[in-house]
Design a protein around this motif. Sequence first.
Motif, PDB file in Angstrom:
ATOM      1  N   ASP A 157       0.334  -1.265   0.403  1.00  0.00           N
ATOM      2  CA  ASP A 157      -0.236  -0.143   0.124  1.00  0.00           C
ATOM      3  C   ASP A 157       1.349   1.151   0.210  1.00  0.00           C
ATOM      4  OD1 ASP A 157      -3.106  -1.135   1.182  1.00  0.00           O
ATOM      5  OD2 ASP A 157      -0.903  -2.433   0.960  1.00  0.00           O
ATOM      6  N   ILE A 158       2.132   1.355   1.023  1.00  0.00           N
ATOM      7  CA  ILE A 158       2.819   2.385   0.801  1.00  0.00           C
ATOM      8  C   ILE A 158       3.571   2.562  -0.260  1.00  0.00           C
ATOM      9  CG2 ILE A 158       4.877   3.143   2.079  1.00  0.00           C
ATOM     10  CD1 ILE A 158       3.952   1.651   5.107  1.00  0.00           C
ATOM     11  N   ALA A 159       4.189   1.381  -1.178  1.00  0.00           N
ATOM     12  CA  ALA A 159       4.591   1.514  -2.936  1.00  0.00           C
ATOM     13  C   ALA A 159       3.332   1.899  -2.817  1.00  0.00           C
ATOM     14  CB  ALA A 159       4.698   0.212  -3.039  1.00  0.00           C
ATOM     15  N   GLY A 160       1.935   2.092  -3.225  1.00  0.00           N
ATOM     16  CA  GLY A 160       1.332   2.882  -4.354  1.00  0.00           C
ATOM     17  C   GLY A 160       1.136   1.221  -5.603  1.00  0.00           C
ATOM     18  N   ASN A 161       0.625   0.649  -4.825  1.00  0.00           N
ATOM     19  CA  ASN A 161       1.276  -0.916  -5.779  1.00  0.00           C
ATOM     20  C   ASN A 161      -0.734  -0.699  -6.683  1.00  0.00           C
ATOM     21  OD1 ASN A 161       2.985  -2.140  -5.270  1.00  0.00           O
ATOM     22  ND2 ASN A 161       2.575  -4.328  -4.826  1.00  0.00           N
ATOM     23  N   SER A 162      -1.642  -0.466  -6.148  1.00  0.00           N
ATOM     24  CA  SER A 162      -2.492  -0.546  -6.506  1.00  0.00           C
ATOM     25  C   SER A 162      -3.442   0.883  -6.447  1.00  0.00           C
ATOM     26  CB  SER A 162      -3.997  -1.560  -5.343  1.00  0.00           C
ATOM     27  OG  SER A 162      -3.953  -1.121  -3.879  1.00  0.00           O
ATOM     28  N   GLY A 163      -2.396   2.030  -6.568  1.00  0.00           N
ATOM     29  CA  GLY A 163      -2.678   3.657  -6.733  1.00  0.00           C
ATOM     30  C   GLY A 163      -2.600   3.799  -4.957  1.00  0.00           C
ATOM     31  N   VAL A 164      -3.106   5.629  -5.068  1.00  0.00           N
ATOM     32  CA  VAL A 164      -2.615   5.662  -3.498  1.00  0.00           C
ATOM     33  C   VAL A 164      -3.284   5.419  -2.324  1.00  0.00           C
ATOM     34  CG1 VAL A 164      -2.401   8.363  -2.957  1.00  0.00           C
ATOM     35  CG2 VAL A 164      -1.601   7.741  -5.282  1.00  0.00           C
ATOM     36  N   ILE A 170      -5.048   2.105   5.011  1.00  0.00           N
ATOM     37  CA  ILE A 170      -4.399   1.021   5.279  1.00  0.00           C
ATOM     38  C   ILE A 170      -5.004   0.739   6.733  1.00  0.00           C
ATOM     39  CG2 ILE A 170      -2.249  -0.285   5.446  1.00  0.00           C
ATOM     40  CD1 ILE A 170      -0.942   2.010   3.698  1.00  0.00           C
ATOM     41  N   GLU A 171      -4.639   1.177   7.439  1.00  0.00           N
ATOM     42  CA  GLU A 171      -5.491   1.410   9.169  1.00  0.00           C
ATOM     43  C   GLU A 171      -7.056   1.476   8.954  1.00  0.00           C
ATOM     44  OE1 GLU A 171      -5.028   4.714  11.042  1.00  0.00           O
ATOM     45  OE2 GLU A 171      -2.982   5.113  11.147  1.00  0.00           O
ATOM     46  N   ASP A 172      -7.614   1.273   8.526  1.00  0.00           N
ATOM     47  CA  ASP A 172      -8.858   0.962   8.382  1.00  0.00           C
ATOM     48  C   ASP A 172      -9.319  -0.610   7.391  1.00  0.00           C
ATOM     49  OD1 ASP A 172     -10.012   2.778   8.925  1.00  0.00           O
ATOM     50  OD2 ASP A 172     -10.674   3.999   6.604  1.00  0.00           O
ATOM     51  N   ASN A 173      -8.442  -1.109   6.360  1.00  0.00           N
ATOM     52  CA  ASN A 173      -9.034  -2.365   6.223  1.00  0.00           C
ATOM     53  C   ASN A 173      -8.066  -3.172   7.113  1.00  0.00           C
ATOM     54  OD1 ASN A 173      -9.410  -1.160   3.943  1.00  0.00           O
ATOM     55  ND2 ASN A 173      -7.533  -0.986   2.834  1.00  0.00           N
ATOM     56  N   LEU A 174      -7.265  -2.973   7.517  1.00  0.00           N
ATOM     57  CA  LEU A 174      -5.947  -4.140   8.786  1.00  0.00           C
ATOM     58  C   LEU A 174      -7.088  -4.029  10.136  1.00  0.00           C
ATOM     59  CD1 LEU A 174      -2.699  -2.647   8.800  1.00  0.00           C
ATOM     60  CD2 LEU A 174      -3.054  -4.887   8.111  1.00  0.00           C
ATOM     61  N   ARG A 175      -7.822  -2.890  10.899  1.00  0.00           N
ATOM     62  CA  ARG A 175      -8.997  -2.921  11.437  1.00  0.00           C
ATOM     63  C   ARG A 175     -10.218  -3.792  10.580  1.00  0.00           C
ATOM     64  NH1 ARG A 175      -9.664   1.853  11.466  1.00  0.00           N
ATOM     65  NH2 ARG A 175      -8.798   2.590  12.921  1.00  0.00           N
ATOM     66  N   SER A 176     -10.567  -3.545   9.975  1.00  0.00           N
ATOM     67  CA  SER A 176     -11.492  -5.022   8.617  1.00  0.00           C
ATOM     68  C   SER A 176     -10.553  -6.131   9.472  1.00  0.00           C
ATOM     69  CB  SER A 176     -11.934  -4.333   7.727  1.00  0.00           C
ATOM     70  OG  SER A 176     -12.133  -2.988   7.342  1.00  0.00           O
ATOM     71  N   ASP A 198      13.723   1.699   0.659  1.00  0.00           N
ATOM     72  CA  ASP A 198      13.754   2.124  -1.296  1.00  0.00           C
ATOM     73  C   ASP A 198      12.674   0.865  -1.149  1.00  0.00           C
ATOM     74  OD1 ASP A 198      13.217   3.876  -3.023  1.00  0.00           O
ATOM     75  OD2 ASP A 198      15.401   3.679  -3.590  1.00  0.00           O
ATOM     76  N   TYR A 199      11.677   1.019  -2.674  1.00  0.00           N
ATOM     77  CA  TYR A 199      10.955   0.392  -3.286  1.00  0.00           C
ATOM     78  C   TYR A 199      11.998  -0.094  -4.095  1.00  0.00           C
ATOM     79  CZ  TYR A 199       7.306   0.184   0.449  1.00  0.00           C
ATOM     80  OH  TYR A 199       6.901   0.470   1.404  1.00  0.00           O
ATOM     81  N   PRO A 200      13.190  -1.604  -4.983  1.00  0.00           N
ATOM     82  CA  PRO A 200      13.496  -1.624  -6.143  1.00  0.00           C
ATOM     83  C   PRO A 200      12.165  -1.063  -7.447  1.00  0.00           C
ATOM     84  CG  PRO A 200      13.350  -3.431  -4.862  1.00  0.00           C
ATOM     85  CD  PRO A 200      13.032  -2.559  -4.007  1.00  0.00           C
ATOM     86  N   TRP A 201      11.137  -1.580  -7.048  1.00  0.00           N
ATOM     87  CA  TRP A 201      10.553  -1.224  -7.735  1.00  0.00           C
ATOM     88  C   TRP A 201       9.778  -0.037  -8.453  1.00  0.00           C
ATOM     89  CZ3 TRP A 201       9.429  -4.226  -3.940  1.00  0.00           C
ATOM     90  CH2 TRP A 201       7.974  -3.892  -3.438  1.00  0.00           C
ATOM     91  N   ARG A 202       9.539   0.739  -7.286  1.00  0.00           N
ATOM     92  CA  ARG A 202       9.300   2.588  -6.991  1.00  0.00           C
ATOM     93  C   ARG A 202       9.941   2.842  -6.715  1.00  0.00           C
ATOM     94  NH1 ARG A 202       3.368   4.467  -6.391  1.00  0.00           N
ATOM     95  NH2 ARG A 202       3.307   6.501  -7.551  1.00  0.00           N
ATOM     96  N   ARG A 203      11.017   3.543  -7.059  1.00  0.00           N
ATOM     97  CA  ARG A 203      12.422   4.222  -6.257  1.00  0.00           C
ATOM     98  C   ARG A 203      11.342   5.404  -5.763  1.00  0.00           C
ATOM     99  NH1 ARG A 203      16.223   0.776  -5.004  1.00  0.00           N
ATOM    100  NH2 ARG A 203      17.076  -0.722  -6.402  1.00  0.00           N
ATOM    101  N   GLY A 204      12.564   5.575  -4.794  1.00  0.00           N
ATOM    102  CA  GLY A 204      12.326   7.804  -4.390  1.00  0.00           C
ATOM    103  C   GLY A 204      11.146   7.712  -3.191  1.00  0.00           C
ATOM    104  N   LEU A 205      10.384   7.124  -2.358  1.00  0.00           N
ATOM    105  CA  LEU A 205       9.045   7.294  -1.908  1.00  0.00           C
ATOM    106  C   LEU A 205       9.262   7.367  -0.553  1.00  0.00           C
ATOM    107  CD1 LEU A 205       6.676   4.635  -3.424  1.00  0.00           C
ATOM    108  CD2 LEU A 205       6.498   7.142  -4.200  1.00  0.00           C
ATOM    109  N   GLN A 206      10.964   6.853  -0.547  1.00  0.00           N
ATOM    110  CA  GLN A 206      11.297   7.203   0.911  1.00  0.00           C
ATOM    111  C   GLN A 206      10.532   6.746   2.128  1.00  0.00           C
ATOM    112  OE1 GLN A 206      12.423  11.846   1.175  1.00  0.00           O
ATOM    113  NE2 GLN A 206      13.921  11.471   0.337  1.00  0.00           N
ATOM    114  N   PRO A 207      10.253   5.663   2.243  1.00  0.00           N
ATOM    115  CA  PRO A 207       9.113   4.636   2.949  1.00  0.00           C
ATOM    116  C   PRO A 207       9.472   4.762   4.464  1.00  0.00           C
ATOM    117  CG  PRO A 207      10.280   3.242   1.598  1.00  0.00           C
ATOM    118  CD  PRO A 207      11.038   4.409   1.352  1.00  0.00           C
ATOM    119  N   ALA A 208      10.866   4.941   4.854  1.00  0.00           N
ATOM    120  CA  ALA A 208      11.032   4.445   6.503  1.00  0.00           C
ATOM    121  C   ALA A 208      10.190   5.170   7.417  1.00  0.00           C
ATOM    122  CB  ALA A 208      12.507   4.667   6.227  1.00  0.00           C
TER     123      ALA A 208
END
Length: 276
Positions: A157-164, A170-176, A198-208
């Motif tokens: 989700d953070i990497a944006g695999n299925s959109g923003v 994310i919290e709502d889905n985990l809670r559900s 860093d995600y190798p398939w989507r660089r530069g998101l700075q996800p840490a």
Amino acid sequence: MPAFRIRTLLLALVLIAPIASAQDHAAPDQPRTDQPRPDQSRPEAIDPLYTAAPSSLAPDDIASLQQRLADWPQLARYREANAHLEAPKPGERRVVFYGDSITDNWGRQQDTAFFPGKPYVNRGIAGQTTPQMLVRFRQDVIDLKPAAVLILAGTNDIAGNSGVSTPEMIEDNLRSMAELARAHHIRVILASILPVSDYPWRRGLQPADKVRALNAWIKQYAAANGAVYLDYYSAMANQDGGLDAELAGDGVHPTPAGYARMAPLAEKAIERALSH
């Protein structure tokens, strides 16, 4: 020219103009289908088909996209395996490991073992995000009648695999998912997201920092709602909030050494969940 012919011509021009405009002025950040496709051996590679302008798609591309979207949560992946999975034996306490590629690869990647002799079931799917997992939760968790479910999800989700995805989404889905499990008397283990810088398939998101923040929420939610918090993060993070190559060659997916570090942590969390 008769009035009705004029009206017909004007209507045709109104309908055609937007199509021509869309073809001539596609958004510059939308990849065209004549560009090289990403390496599909990478589980989380985002295919341009999902983001391409419709006017740029060839008929074969449209058919392929329709086929994929027809099973967006990938319910077909485990449907047959679930149908052939026997109900837990008397006294057997089944545990479902539920997640994305980090779970999917466990025991399927060379030189990794998935808890031999244990009544544990792997229901990970590479590349998935929490909304996809929520949709298939009944089929791939509840219907298997486990005593506990270990949920590891959110990094895609953070990497944006299925959109923003916002943190709240994310919290709502985990809670559900947790609420569905509890409603069916399934003990809940919520795992921290693994470190990633860093995600190798989507660089530069700075996800840490996003990973740290989501893990803090998961820990707080677990404590407030009777779930077990499984802290992979603290045992694996380096000083940059990522994973060393020894534990994840690409910085995301665990190596055999990474899974060897995760396994005893998972076992302890399962023991805690089942002892309550």
